[in-house]
Design a protein around this motif. Structure first.
Motif, PDB file in Angstrom:
ATOM      1  N   LEU A   1      54.292  44.154  22.947  1.00 36.80           N
ATOM      2  CA  LEU A   1      53.138  43.477  22.360  1.00 36.80           C
ATOM      3  C   LEU A   1      52.474  44.371  21.326  1.00 36.80           C
ATOM      4  O   LEU A   1      52.786  45.546  21.200  1.00 36.80           O
ATOM      5  CB  LEU A   1      52.125  43.131  23.457  1.00 36.80           C
TER       6      LEU A   1
ATOM      7  N   ALA B   1      44.057  44.186  32.267  1.00 33.34           N
ATOM      8  CA  ALA B   1      44.195  43.125  33.258  1.00 33.34           C
ATOM      9  C   ALA B   1      44.707  43.696  34.572  1.00 33.34           C
ATOM     10  O   ALA B   1      44.265  43.309  35.648  1.00 33.34           O
ATOM     11  CB  ALA B   1      45.149  42.054  32.737  1.00 33.34           C
TER      12      ALA B   1
ATOM     13  N   ILE C   1      42.809  43.074  38.095  1.00 35.65           N
ATOM     14  CA  ILE C   1      43.315  42.391  39.297  1.00 35.65           C
ATOM     15  C   ILE C   1      43.527  43.360  40.448  1.00 35.65           C
ATOM     16  O   ILE C   1      43.670  42.931  41.569  1.00 35.65           O
ATOM     17  CB  ILE C   1      44.631  41.601  39.118  1.00 35.65           C
TER      18      ILE C   1
ATOM     19  N   PHE D   1      45.539  35.837  35.283  1.00 34.69           N
ATOM     20  CA  PHE D   1      46.297  36.906  34.658  1.00 34.69           C
ATOM     21  C   PHE D   1      47.801  36.651  34.765  1.00 34.69           C
ATOM     22  O   PHE D   1      48.552  37.023  33.873  1.00 34.69           O
ATOM     23  CB  PHE D   1      45.922  38.255  35.248  1.00 34.69           C
TER      24      PHE D   1
ATOM     25  N   LEU E   1      48.515  34.382  31.989  1.00 31.86           N
ATOM     26  CA  LEU E   1      48.421  35.116  30.728  1.00 31.86           C
ATOM     27  C   LEU E   1      49.669  35.962  30.491  1.00 31.86           C
ATOM     28  O   LEU E   1      50.255  35.947  29.408  1.00 31.86           O
ATOM     29  CB  LEU E   1      47.180  36.006  30.753  1.00 31.86           C
ATOM     30  N   LEU E   2      50.089  36.684  31.545  1.00 36.90           N
ATOM     31  CA  LEU E   2      51.248  37.559  31.398  1.00 36.90           C
ATOM     32  C   LEU E   2      52.502  36.755  31.079  1.00 36.90           C
ATOM     33  O   LEU E   2      53.294  37.144  30.227  1.00 36.90           O
ATOM     34  CB  LEU E   2      51.465  38.376  32.673  1.00 36.90           C
TER      35      LEU E   2
ATOM     36  N   LEU F   1      52.367  35.674  27.497  1.00 35.86           N
ATOM     37  CA  LEU F   1      52.619  36.754  26.555  1.00 35.86           C
ATOM     38  C   LEU F   1      54.073  37.217  26.612  1.00 35.86           C
ATOM     39  O   LEU F   1      54.615  37.683  25.618  1.00 35.86           O
ATOM     40  CB  LEU F   1      51.676  37.924  26.822  1.00 35.86           C
TER      41      LEU F   1
END
Lengths: 323, 407, 290
Positions: A108, A119, A123, C271, C274-275, C278
């Motif tokens: 990314l 993130a 979490i 998440f 989201l992961l 992505l």
């Protein structure tokens, strides 16, 4: 800076740090802070290696630290593995998780990496506190209140007399800093410099960004997780309260003060930041305000931190310019 | 290089804390509380009680003729190393003769301060702190808890809910707690009790702090139509948003807020809107009318100094200081920490409402002269309607059926 | 059951609209200047506190006046912050990380200043609409409807600004091609500062809008920052339309997961989604300026 200068600076720093117990050895409180300085200096240096040298905006540093600390505590408690081995296993586990996170994430772009790694931080708390955490033995919301102390060759380190642990941590920190130095000055470091200057050009020359990034990610995760283990067996208790914003900000301030990408700035930064934090502590709520203001001013005035200042002082002599 | 070395040395020297020379004739008292971060407000409540007690003692000529000098330490967010640093600083470095904390680390504090000898007063209210204490009662004998555990407080909440002069339309309960140690301790105890009494716990939810959209949960609640909803999240924002969103289409449920009624903003923000909510405060000074004249005088004094009614913890922390001072007077030497701790453990302390007695686990168990007070918000203020144990109505204050219950 | 699902959908829609407003400002700065603003959440709280102060003044009694007065304050503040703190860093190679650091320092400074000035207890604002629509088991408060329409209205107004005003067009030009924009005479520095200022106004307005429902606390901005960040990345950084879709997807996801699995799972599921997104699309849903 060339590697000789860094090595010299490292030697100076560690020598000064090594004699500190002569002055403060009798005061547990200060020894304790110094031990924390050593731990944070490694964690911050690892972060600097990722962010400053490899140019990866990873915000998962605290998360990896906490993972390592929990992993080491759980391994030593549940499998009866002596802490001195448990910390390395914990480092290995953290490195494994680091690779798992790195695989999707390192492809990314900048801010996305920051998000994904942060993130992981976000979490981690519900995971450690929730059902999954309780199943693997994190103690859920209570945390772990009894963690076996570090023992080497039958000698048990205790928080009541911190000087021996200080030297153990110093040894670990010295080794870690040498590893980081070697990485920076090796083929890897050159590759990163090339990648930072121009990713496309470096790729044309056959430098695989992904491979190097993943390797550095794994290495720093390993060292960070291992330090987490040393932290756990020293403090003797763990809770998810480390995942608050405080530690994250402290590490960031360490990098600001030391200088990003200016190894061994992070080490100097750790000692200065923690010292300032303690000195400002009597100010109560004005402490974080002052810290915040200091970060803002420092980034503007001293963008390369303390080490940048050193460099500026030296480069007045023309023959000293090393680049 | 020399220049650089010089700068570095100066910076290294900055590490040495300026250990000022303390005046010789004071007794130093450690006060580790959260002064920054999310727990600041709670820390502030304890500080008000502690400050009041210290000022009172100092104005009256001090303790054994010496003035008390509070040394504050910012515990921030109670990270393990921070709790330990506090103990090392206050007890190891400053060498205080007692430590007065509030929320102090829920077990971490017992370990950290148990290494030292100075009497330590905390308001953890958590079973994990007691469990740590039990591991080594001799080493931790300087640790004193000012409130009963979450388990016993939850038991008390349950007793009062069952004792309310009100007939429940059904036997269904909903429990919503924060996902922290306190919330789970209370939630689990309540669930166990409800089940033993033949109630159905139709929903037991853990929620993270910061939750302010209750739509999904309220949707389920409106289907369940429980007779009791217990919410245990000690943070005003969460409990107020829950209440307001609940009130948009209320069910015929008694709303029990337990300790979450405590944050002062709940009553201050909502005023009469909050009428009908139930809650509890352990080690409490019942309001608006105190149980004894001495207690009433204390309440009035607190209000004069700080300009508002005491919040949970203020009186407990105040009493911790007074209990320690009384023990020091009796022993005659503030440095003899063991004797002071033994004195407190065996003799207790006579406060404004009567006797404080610590049990063998050094927990100030609820009951006797210092019971848990159970409140209902009436006319925009917290009114004690019950005390427990034993469960009995408080003075002439009456439970009122909340306005949202249609019968 | 039907009413239950309707309830959940409404809750998701209202959350989504609020998230959209929060995320658009963040995506805007990132899209135009590639800077990441860590103090974004603090600007949210700042909006709330400005409104709180304004309501303390005797001649102010409605939200219209508060919005009217708060907007220029926030605009000037945002502009000033960009010019003084962010702009000087742009010259550097590693300015992205430096901007993150300086805004993190600013966030620390602002949040704790709020705590000292206003106290750690939360502040509340008067509700701007009372009552609600009622029908049998169904209830929808005017306040929620108001928040929904004001958020959407704010975003539409902003889109209109981008597409139809000179400043707006220069913002888009700089976002698409900074060098090109400069060649044709668009003052890049000014556009950067203007974007920063506009995003400050948007998040500050969001703070005012939400404070009457969720209150103002010194550290309350962090949740907003994280949410806005997730949504921005999910939708594609720099894409306003992507941000909008993402905001509503996240709002719905939260509502349904919270309702079906429980509130502690919302963050984890969020998440995870989201992961996955992505991993498949590294640039997010609509990772291009649009």
């Amino acid at each position: 800076m060339d590697h000789r200068r860094i090595s010299f600076l490292l030697a100076v720093i560690w020598t000064i740090v090594a004699v500190l117990p002569l002055f403060f050895g009798g005061t547990n409180f200060i020894m304790h802070i110094l031990i924390m300085c050593l731990i944070w200096s490694v964690v911050a240096s690892c972060w600097d290696l990722i962010m400053g040298f490899a140019g990866i905006f990873s915000f998962g540093q605290v998360a990896f630290f906490v993972m390592g600390s929990y992993a080491s505590a759980i391994i030593s408690a549940q499998f009866g593995i002596p802490p001195i081995f448990a910390v390395f296993i914990a480092g290995g586990i953290t490195a494994g998780i680091g690779i798992l996170v790195g695989l999707p994430c390192l492809k990314l772009k900048g801010a996305y990496i920051a998000l994904v790694t942060f993130a992981v931080h976000m979490i981690l708390e519900p995971v450690l506190k929730g059902e999954i955490g309780r199943a693997i033995g994190t103690g859920g919301t209570r945390g772990l209140l009894t963690i076996e102390p570090m023992t080497i060759f039958g000698y048990t380190f205790s928080t009541a007399s911190p000087v021996p642990y200080f030297y153990l941590m110093l040894l670990v920190a010295v080794i870690c800093s040498v590893i980081i130095l070697v990485v920076i000055k090796s083929h890897w470091g050159t590759a990163f410099l090339a990648l930072k200057d121009s990713q496309e050009f470096a790729a044309c020359l056959g430098v695989s960004a992904f491979k190097y990034k993943l390797m550095v990610f794994a290495l720093t995760s390993f060292l960070t997780g291992m330090m987490g283990g040393f932290y756990a067996h020293y403090v003797g208790m763990l809770s998810t309260r480390m995942l608050g914003i405080d530690l994250f900000v402290t590490l960031m301030v360490i990098l600001v003060i030391g200088g990003v990408g200016k190894f061994p700035g992070a080490i100097i930064g750790a000692f200065i930041t923690i010292a300032i934090n303690e000195l400002l502590s009597p100010l109560g709520p004005y402490r974080p305000i002052t810290m915040g203001a200091m970060v803002v001013i420092l980034v503007l005035v001293l963008p390369d931190g303390i080490v940048g200042l050193f460099e500026r002082l030296f480069s007045k002599k023309p023959h000293d310019i090393t680049h | 290089m020399k220049k650089a070395l010089g700068i570095f040395l100066i910076l290294a020297l900055a590490l040495m804390p300026a250990t000022a020379l303390w005046a010789k004739d004071t007794i130093k008292v450690g006060v580790p509380l959260a002064m920054t971060g999310p727990y600041t407000d709670t820390g502030d409540n304890y500080w008000k009680g502690i400050k009041m007690a210290i000022d009172e003692i100092n104005t009256a000529g001090g303790l054994l003729g010496k003035q008390l000098e509070p040394i504050r330490f910012d515990t921030q967010e109670f990270a393990p190393e921070r709790v330990m640093q506090g103990a090392d600083y206050l007890c190891g470095q400053i060498k205080v003769d007692s430590v007065h904390a509030g929320w102090a680390g829920w077990g971490q504090d017992v370990r950290a301060y148990g290494k030292y000898t100075a009497p330590f007063f905390a308001d953890d209210g958590s079973q994990s702190a007691v469990d740590v204490f039990k591991q080594n009662k001799e080493e931790y004998k300087n640790i004193f808890q000012l409130t009963d555990t979450g388990i016993n407080q939850a038991q008390s909440m349950f007793n009062v809910l069952m004792a309310l002069p009100y007939e429940y339309p059904n036997k269904k309960a909903v429990i919503i707690t924060a996902d922290d140690a306190w919330g789970t301790e209370v939630g689990d105890t309540l669930e166990k009790n409800f089940k033993e009494k033949g109630w159905e716990v139709a929903m037991h939810e853990l929620v993270p702090y910061g939750t302010n959209q209750w739509g999904p949960l309220l949707t389920q609640i409106r289907r369940i139509k429980p007779a009791i909803i217990h919410v245990e999240i000690v943070s005003a924002q969460e409990v107020i948003t829950f209440f307001r969103q609940f009130m948009k289409r209320p069910t015929d449920s008694i709303l029990s807020y337990g300790y979450s009624l405590v944050p002062r903003e709940v009553v201050e923000t909502m005023g009469k809107e909050a009428d009908g909510l139930l809650g509890e405060v352990p080690t409490a000074m019942p309001t608006p009318e105190a149980p004894t004249p001495e207690a009433q005088a204390w309440l009035d004094k607190f209000e004069t100094i700080w300009g508002h009614l005491p919040q949970a913890g203020s009186w407990a922390a105040y009493s911790g200081v007074k209990a320690w001072a009384a023990a020091v007077e009796a022993v005659g030497d503030e440095k003899n920490h063991d004797a002071v701790s033994d004195y407190i453990a065996t003799n207790g302390y006579k406060g404004e409402t009567g006797w404080w007695k610590w049990d063998e686990d050094h927990v100030m168990r609820a009951g006797g002269d210092v019971p848990i007070a159970h409140y209902q918000v009436q006319n925009g203020e917290m009114v004690a309607i019950f005390t427990d144990p034993p469960t009995k109505p408080y003075k002439n204050y009456q439970f009122q059926v909340p306005r949202w219950i249609k019968q | 059951m039907v009413i239950e699902i309707a309830d959940v959908i409404i809750s998701g829609l209202i959350n989504g609209s609020v998230y959209a407003l929060m995320a658009v400002g963040l995506t805007l700065i990132y899209g135009v200047s590639k800077a990441f603003n860590f103090a974004y959440g603090s600007f949210y709280s700042l909006g709330g506190y400005i409104a709180f102060l304004l309501f303390g003044l005797s001649f102010i009694n409605n939200y219209f006046l508060v919005f009217l007065l708060a907007a220029p304050i926030l605009l000037v503040f945002g502009f000033f912050v960009e010019k003084v703190l962010v702009a000087p860093l742009r010259k550097r190679d590693d300015w992205e990380i430096k901007v993150m650091m300086i805004t993190l320092g600013l966030a620390l400074f602002l949040d704790n200043s709020f705590q000292v000035i206003f106290g750690s207890r939360m502040k509340s604002l008067p509700p701007f609409l009372e009552g609600g629509f009622e029908g049998g088991n169904f209830y929808l408060s005017h306040q929620d409807v108001g928040i929904f329409f004001l958020s959407i209205g704010g975003i539409l107004l902003f889109r209109w600004f981008l597409n139809n005003t000179r400043t707006g067009m220069s913002v888009r030009a700089v976002a698409q091609n900074p060098a090109g924009a400069q060649i044709v005479g668009i003052p890049k520095e000014f556009v950067f500062a203007a974007t920063f200022a506009i995003s400050t106004v948007m998040v500050g307005m969001g703070g005012i809008l939400l404070a009457q429902k969720y209150f103002i606390t010194p550290m309350g901005g962090w949740d907003i920052l994280v949410k806005a960040w997730v949504i921005t990345a999910f939708g594609g950084m720099g894409s306003i339309r992507g941000g909008l879709y993402a905001a509503f997807i996240v709002g719905m996801l939260e509502a349904f997961v919270g309702w079906y699995f429980g509130m502690t799972w919302t963050l984890i599921v969020l998440f995870a989604v989201l992961l996955t997104t992505l991993a498949v699309r590294p640039q997010g849903l609509l990772g291009k300026w649009g």
